[in-house]
Design a protein around this motif. Structure first.
Motif, PDB file in Angstrom:
ATOM      1  N   VAL A 170      -2.411  21.370  44.182  1.00 36.79           N
ATOM      2  CA  VAL A 170      -1.446  20.628  44.993  1.00 36.79           C
ATOM      3  C   VAL A 170      -0.257  20.256  44.107  1.00 36.79           C
ATOM      4  CG1 VAL A 170      -2.581  18.391  44.594  1.00 36.79           C
ATOM      5  CG2 VAL A 170      -1.041  18.674  46.542  1.00 36.79           C
ATOM      6  N   SER A 171       0.950  20.491  44.625  1.00 37.20           N
ATOM      7  CA  SER A 171       2.191  20.120  43.938  1.00 37.20           C
ATOM      8  C   SER A 171       2.995  19.263  44.902  1.00 37.20           C
ATOM      9  CB  SER A 171       2.993  21.359  43.537  1.00 37.20           C
ATOM     10  OG  SER A 171       2.252  22.173  42.655  1.00 37.20           O
ATOM     11  N   THR A 172       3.491  18.140  44.429  1.00 37.50           N
ATOM     12  CA  THR A 172       4.244  17.219  45.279  1.00 37.50           C
ATOM     13  C   THR A 172       5.714  17.250  44.892  1.00 37.50           C
ATOM     14  OG1 THR A 172       2.322  15.789  45.544  1.00 37.50           O
ATOM     15  CG2 THR A 172       4.472  14.843  46.073  1.00 37.50           C
ATOM     16  N   VAL A 173       6.559  17.433  45.902  1.00 38.52           N
ATOM     17  CA  VAL A 173       8.006  17.522  45.715  1.00 38.52           C
ATOM     18  C   VAL A 173       8.667  16.475  46.614  1.00 38.52           C
ATOM     19  CG1 VAL A 173      10.036  18.999  45.971  1.00 38.52           C
ATOM     20  CG2 VAL A 173       7.873  19.982  45.201  1.00 38.52           C
ATOM     21  N   SER A 174       9.701  15.824  46.120  1.00 38.58           N
ATOM     22  CA  SER A 174      10.462  14.888  46.944  1.00 38.58           C
ATOM     23  C   SER A 174      11.596  15.639  47.635  1.00 38.58           C
ATOM     24  CB  SER A 174      11.043  13.758  46.082  1.00 38.58           C
ATOM     25  OG  SER A 174      11.806  12.866  46.884  1.00 38.58           O
ATOM     26  N   ASN A 228      14.049  12.372  49.865  1.00 38.28           N
ATOM     27  CA  ASN A 228      13.386  11.123  49.480  1.00 38.28           C
ATOM     28  C   ASN A 228      12.034  10.922  50.152  1.00 38.28           C
ATOM     29  OD1 ASN A 228      15.572  10.250  47.775  1.00 38.28           O
ATOM     30  ND2 ASN A 228      16.701   9.670  49.628  1.00 38.28           N
ATOM     31  N   THR A 229      11.440  11.996  50.634  1.00 38.78           N
ATOM     32  CA  THR A 229      10.116  11.933  51.254  1.00 38.78           C
ATOM     33  C   THR A 229       9.161  12.821  50.473  1.00 38.78           C
ATOM     34  OG1 THR A 229      11.063  11.561  53.455  1.00 38.78           O
ATOM     35  CG2 THR A 229       8.795  12.355  53.363  1.00 38.78           C
ATOM     36  N   PRO A 230       7.979  12.293  50.080  1.00 38.64           N
ATOM     37  CA  PRO A 230       7.001  13.142  49.372  1.00 38.64           C
ATOM     38  C   PRO A 230       6.470  14.248  50.280  1.00 38.64           C
ATOM     39  CG  PRO A 230       6.505  10.805  49.079  1.00 38.64           C
ATOM     40  CD  PRO A 230       7.535  10.890  50.173  1.00 38.64           C
ATOM     41  N   VAL A 231       6.522  15.476  49.773  1.00 39.21           N
ATOM     42  CA  VAL A 231       6.008  16.637  50.501  1.00 39.21           C
ATOM     43  C   VAL A 231       4.989  17.327  49.590  1.00 39.21           C
ATOM     44  CG1 VAL A 231       6.576  18.809  51.637  1.00 39.21           C
ATOM     45  CG2 VAL A 231       8.173  16.890  51.761  1.00 39.21           C
ATOM     46  N   HIS A 232       3.792  17.560  50.114  1.00 41.31           N
ATOM     47  CA  HIS A 232       2.692  18.102  49.322  1.00 41.31           C
ATOM     48  C   HIS A 232       2.492  19.578  49.666  1.00 41.31           C
ATOM     49  CE1 HIS A 232       1.847  13.902  48.462  1.00 41.31           C
ATOM     50  NE2 HIS A 232       1.783  13.674  49.768  1.00 41.31           N
TER      51      HIS A 232
END
Length: 266
Positions: A73-77, A80-84
């Motif tokens: 899993v990689s989390t990207v903003s 301004n919202t976290p997207v996994h």
């Protein structure tokens, strides 16, 4: 249980189309801060219950019974919202309930993009949860995957894959990304070739050519910008240092340019 919700102001930044109604999962947004709870909730949501004996989550996709595990899993903003960006890997059970192990036997790959909301994680895009990828019944390892920026607000996966047969090794990078609410195969780019298992002494001259795939930080505002192949090594001193790889809009694919094929000796 999965239900729908309709955000007031949303344009899907992944893919080509404006966002449709997103699918709201039963996964609490708060579990994103706890990796064990996150993976348990995600795997159960998309596949089913956990089997302690086989140490995987069992589910059925189409006619196939799958044994699946967390992969990466990689989390990207984004805005301004976290997207996994979630990758899950496993295999389809054979007639004996085990894993098919042969050179041409693929593993199973599930890809899902989840966005945090106030209460629940929402599905932005997903693949069929059981794409055929890899060989010997397995998906390439976690370190073969990278989440990269393909364009403004648009991220996807790069996956390295290598295949050896009769002393020759070929390899490349698969690209996966979102078009609308679907994660799709965006093409395979050849990046490696060598004959090191069938060269030397009386067997002929050895060769080895290898490139890596990078995103272009100076790319235009296209949804799917150019990628760059950068030389890592080559027994051909004249091989180009970099080769640009455009996205073919008509095919919705990244394709290996002729210059890269030539640099690999193909």
């Amino acid at each position: 249980m999965i239900r729908l919700f309709f955000p007031l102001l949303c344009l899907l930044m992944l893919g080509f189309a404006p966002a449709r109604a997103q699918v709201l999962t039963s996964i609490p947004s708060a579990v994103a801060d706890d990796p064990k709870a996150f993976w348990g909730a995600v795997m159960e949501e998309f596949y089913g219950s956990y089997d302690k004996r086989r140490k995987c989550w069992f589910g059925t996709v189409g006619s196939e019974k799958l044994c699946m595990r967390p992969h990466l899993v990689s989390t990207v903003s984004i805005n301004n919202t976290p997207v996994h960006f979630v990758a899950m890997a496993g295999y389809a059970q054979d007639s004996d309930g085990g894993r098919a192990e042969c050179h041409g036997c693929s593993g199973k790959l599930g890809l899902v993009v989840l966005q945090q909301t106030n209460e629940r994680l929402a599905v932005v895009a997903r693949n069929g949860l059981a794409d055929d990828v890899g060989s010997w019944g397995t998906v390439p390892p976690e370190e073969a995957f990278r989440v990269v920026r393909l364009g403004p607000g648009n991220h996807g996966w790069l996956m390295e894959f290598y295949y050896t047969g009769q002393g020759y090794t070929e390899g490349g990078v698969g690209v996966f990304g979102a078009i609308g609410d679907r994660i799709v195969d965006l093409g395979f780019i050849s990046t490696h070739s060598d004959n090191e298992g069938t060269c030397g002494e009386d067997l002929g001259v050895c060769y080895r050519h290898s490139y890596e795939i990078l995103t272009d930080p100076a790319a235009s505002g296209a949804r799917f910008g150019d990628l760059i192949a950068r030389k890592l090594e080559s027994t051909n001193a004249a091989a180009p240092e970099t080769i640009r790889i455009p996205f073919a809009e008509q095919d919705l694919k990244y394709q290996t340019p002729a210059a890269l094929e030539a640099a690999l000796g193909n």
